[in-house]
Design a protein around this motif. Structure first.
Motif, mmCIF file in Angstrom:
data_model
loop_
_atom_site.group_PDB
_atom_site.id
_atom_site.type_symbol
_atom_site.label_atom_id
_atom_site.label_comp_id
_atom_site.label_asym_id
_atom_site.label_seq_id
_atom_site.Cartn_x
_atom_site.Cartn_y
_atom_site.Cartn_z
ATOM 1 N N GLY A 235 6.609 10.985 34.350
ATOM 2 C CA GLY A 235 6.240 10.273 35.568
ATOM 3 C C GLY A 235 7.412 10.060 36.493
ATOM 4 N N PHE A 236 8.574 9.758 35.919
ATOM 5 C CA PHE A 236 9.765 9.515 36.724
ATOM 6 C C PHE A 236 10.220 10.791 37.429
ATOM 7 C CE2 PHE A 236 14.260 8.635 37.462
ATOM 8 C CZ PHE A 236 14.224 7.331 37.920
ATOM 9 N N ALA A 237 10.287 11.888 36.677
ATOM 10 C CA ALA A 237 10.719 13.158 37.259
ATOM 11 C C ALA A 237 9.730 13.644 38.308
ATOM 12 C CB ALA A 237 10.878 14.203 36.156
ATOM 13 N N ALA A 238 8.426 13.497 38.022
ATOM 14 C CA ALA A 238 7.405 13.959 38.959
ATOM 15 C C ALA A 238 7.477 13.198 40.279
ATOM 16 C CB ALA A 238 6.019 13.803 38.346
ATOM 17 N N ALA A 314 -1.022 14.718 39.205
ATOM 18 C CA ALA A 314 0.162 13.944 39.592
ATOM 19 C C ALA A 314 -0.125 12.450 39.513
ATOM 20 C CB ALA A 314 0.605 14.323 41.001
ATOM 21 N N THR A 315 -1.318 12.062 39.926
ATOM 22 C CA THR A 315 -1.720 10.653 39.854
ATOM 23 C C THR A 315 -1.745 10.168 38.409
ATOM 24 O OG1 THR A 315 -3.013 10.807 41.887
ATOM 25 C CG2 THR A 315 -3.573 9.022 40.362
ATOM 26 N N GLY A 316 -2.323 10.986 37.514
ATOM 27 C CA GLY A 316 -2.367 10.613 36.111
ATOM 28 C C GLY A 316 -0.991 10.521 35.493
ATOM 29 N N LEU A 317 -0.137 11.493 35.794
ATOM 30 C CA LEU A 317 1.204 11.519 35.226
ATOM 31 C C LEU A 317 2.024 10.315 35.674
ATOM 32 C CD1 LEU A 317 2.809 13.448 33.390
ATOM 33 C CD2 LEU A 317 3.740 14.496 35.456
ATOM 34 N N ILE A 318 1.976 10.006 36.960
ATOM 35 C CA ILE A 318 2.782 8.910 37.503
ATOM 36 C C ILE A 318 2.242 7.555 37.062
ATOM 37 C CG2 ILE A 318 3.425 7.752 39.649
ATOM 38 C CD1 ILE A 318 3.609 10.562 40.932
ATOM 39 N N SER A 319 0.926 7.365 37.153
ATOM 40 C CA SER A 319 0.361 6.054 36.819
ATOM 41 C C SER A 319 0.490 5.745 35.330
ATOM 42 C CB SER A 319 -1.107 5.981 37.255
ATOM 43 O OG SER A 319 -1.887 6.969 36.613
ATOM 44 N N LEU A 320 0.254 6.740 34.470
ATOM 45 C CA LEU A 320 0.401 6.519 33.036
ATOM 46 C C LEU A 320 1.867 6.321 32.647
ATOM 47 C CD1 LEU A 320 -2.156 9.130 31.665
ATOM 48 C CD2 LEU A 320 -2.316 6.643 31.436
ATOM 49 N N GLY A 321 2.764 7.045 33.326
ATOM 50 C CA GLY A 321 4.185 6.873 33.051
ATOM 51 C C GLY A 321 4.656 5.478 33.400
ATOM 52 N N LEU A 322 4.230 4.984 34.555
ATOM 53 C CA LEU A 322 4.610 3.626 34.959
ATOM 54 C C LEU A 322 4.024 2.586 34.011
ATOM 55 C CD1 LEU A 322 6.027 1.820 37.012
ATOM 56 C CD2 LEU A 322 3.936 1.868 38.396
ATOM 57 N N ALA A 323 2.769 2.765 33.620
ATOM 58 C CA ALA A 323 2.132 1.823 32.694
ATOM 59 C C ALA A 323 2.826 1.829 31.340
ATOM 60 C CB ALA A 323 0.655 2.167 32.531
#
Length: 417
Positions: A235-238, A314-323
């Protein structure tokens, strides 16, 4: 008869929501710049004539600074109190942003970025410490979930905020605006947050004081905690490479990229509290592992040339990474119950910093080596799979350790009877 100290502590407990909200607001003001500045990256890259590897270094220096700062920040939070250290961190963060806005070359820009992230990491560790100390035990997962939602909201606001300022006044003025918000966050936090009693009163704390600042680091299992930083590597890299990918693959400018990023973080506003609720209600480790498994198809979907599929992934990767980042902190309490909060938050943040550096840096290297982003997305898929296995391994250790402690407590109780 109740003493003045006990009355004061009860009043502090009843006001935990005020302290919690002040901490969340401070987090939002620093998070606006931490992730919200990503739409400015193409302009910054062009201004200083960076290669993709240099851009990976510029964004990934977050991790280098975290290697140096995270553990000392946790120790400082224990020794001097999270309130003082958080306020100082926000002030240093603002100075770094001001320096970046005046930078004339790559060397000055990356130095200012290092100062900015130095302040951010000081403040971040103290935010996690403050919430761990103020939120009731049965609400910690949801408290962290709301914090994650607030962080996502800050990015949703921060990305278009900086994009609009950059469009009219240039990216340098947008960076200045982020610095001003950090100062506002510092003033609000200092005004409304009350330091916990055992730090403000020297000598309090009894036997816990005798444990020393470094006592938590003498337990071997603690040194596996940084590997949990892998949970948000994707998520951070994306987040940081999304504007470049959108420009290269879909010919989108900074404003359009800000819109895509904002959608991802709007979804994260809802994903974070949901994950916090599930973590409080069910097994924290299994919920976290499930989140990692969901990031595997999201990473693979980033290779799609269909803009809708790409945006969903991208939404899934970023939101799950932040969570996952926010749920790590209450989950660590299951691994090391009864240990000092500040140092544990520091070593957990250390892991995020390590892979916060390696994630963008690896994507930059793979992009320059392969000429595309496909190799990077495959690498992040493997990272998500490994993180899921690691979480399940640590769950087994935590279950065995907690069962052993429960048996020991039962034996001691039986002896007393």
């Amino acid at each position: 008869m109740m003493t003045d100290d006990s009355v004061s502590q009860m009043a502090v407990h009843r006001r935990w929501v005020v302290f919690y909200l002040a901490t969340v607001f401070a987090m939002m003001t620093m998070q606006m710049s931490s992730l919200g500045f990503s739409p400015l990256l193409p302009d910054i890259q062009r201004e200083f004539e960076m290669s993709f590897s240099q851009m990976g270094m510029f964004t990934g220096i977050y991790g280098i600074v975290a290697l140096i700062v995270s553990i000392p920040a946790g120790i400082m939070a224990k020794q001097y109190g999270e309130k003082k250290v958080l306020a100082v961190g926000l002030f240093i963060l603002a100075l770094g942003l001001l320096g970046l806005s005046f930078a004339e070359n790559f060397g000055e820009a990356i130095t200012a970025r290092a100062v900015w992230i130095f302040g951010y990491r000081l403040a971040f560790v103290c935010v996690m410490t403050a919430i761990a100390l103020t939120a009731p035990p049965n609400l910690k997962g949801r408290a962290m979930g709301v914090l994650g939602a607030a962080s996502a909201l800050a990015t949703v606001v921060g990305a278009p905020f900086c994009a609009e300022i950059a469009k009219t006044l240039g990216w340098r003025h947008a960076i200045m605006g982020f610095g001003a918000m950090a100062i506002v966050g510092m003033l609000v936090f200092v005004s409304f947050y009350k330091q916990r009693a055992e730090v403000t009163k020297p000598g309090a704390g009894g036997s816990e004081q005798k444990r020393g600042a470094f006592s938590a680091f003498r337990v071997p299992i603690v040194w596996t905690i940084p590997l949990l930083g892998l949970t948000n590597a994707g998520g951070f890299a994306a987040t940081f490479f999304l504007p470049s990918v959108l420009k290269a693959e879909f010919n989108m400018d900074a404003t359009a990229a800000a819109g895509v990023i904002s959608i991802a973080y709007i979804v994260a506003i809802f994903v974070n509290p949901l994950c916090g609720y599930l973590a409080d209600r069910f097994n924290r480790w299994l919920v976290l592992a499930g989140m990692m498994l969901m990031m595997i198809p999201a990473s693979l979907g980033m290779m799609s040339h269909n803009i809708l599929v790409f945006q969903i992934c991208a939404t899934g990767l970023i939101s799950l990474g932040l969570a996952s980042t926010n749920q790590l902190y209450p989950t660590i309490a299951e691994l090391m119950r009864g240990r000092d909060v500040g140092p544990l938050m520091g070593i957990t943040a250390l892991g995020g910093g390590i892979f916060g550096y390696l994630g963008p840096q690896a994507l930059g290297w793979l992009r320059d080596w392969s000429g595309g982003f496909t190799a990077g997305w495959y690498a992040l898929t493997g990272v998500a799979a490994f993180a899921a296995c690691l979480i399940l391994f640590l769950k087994g250790y935590a279950d065995r350790n907690n069962a052993r402690l429960a048996r020991h407590a039962a034996m001691m109780e039986a002896k007393q009877c």
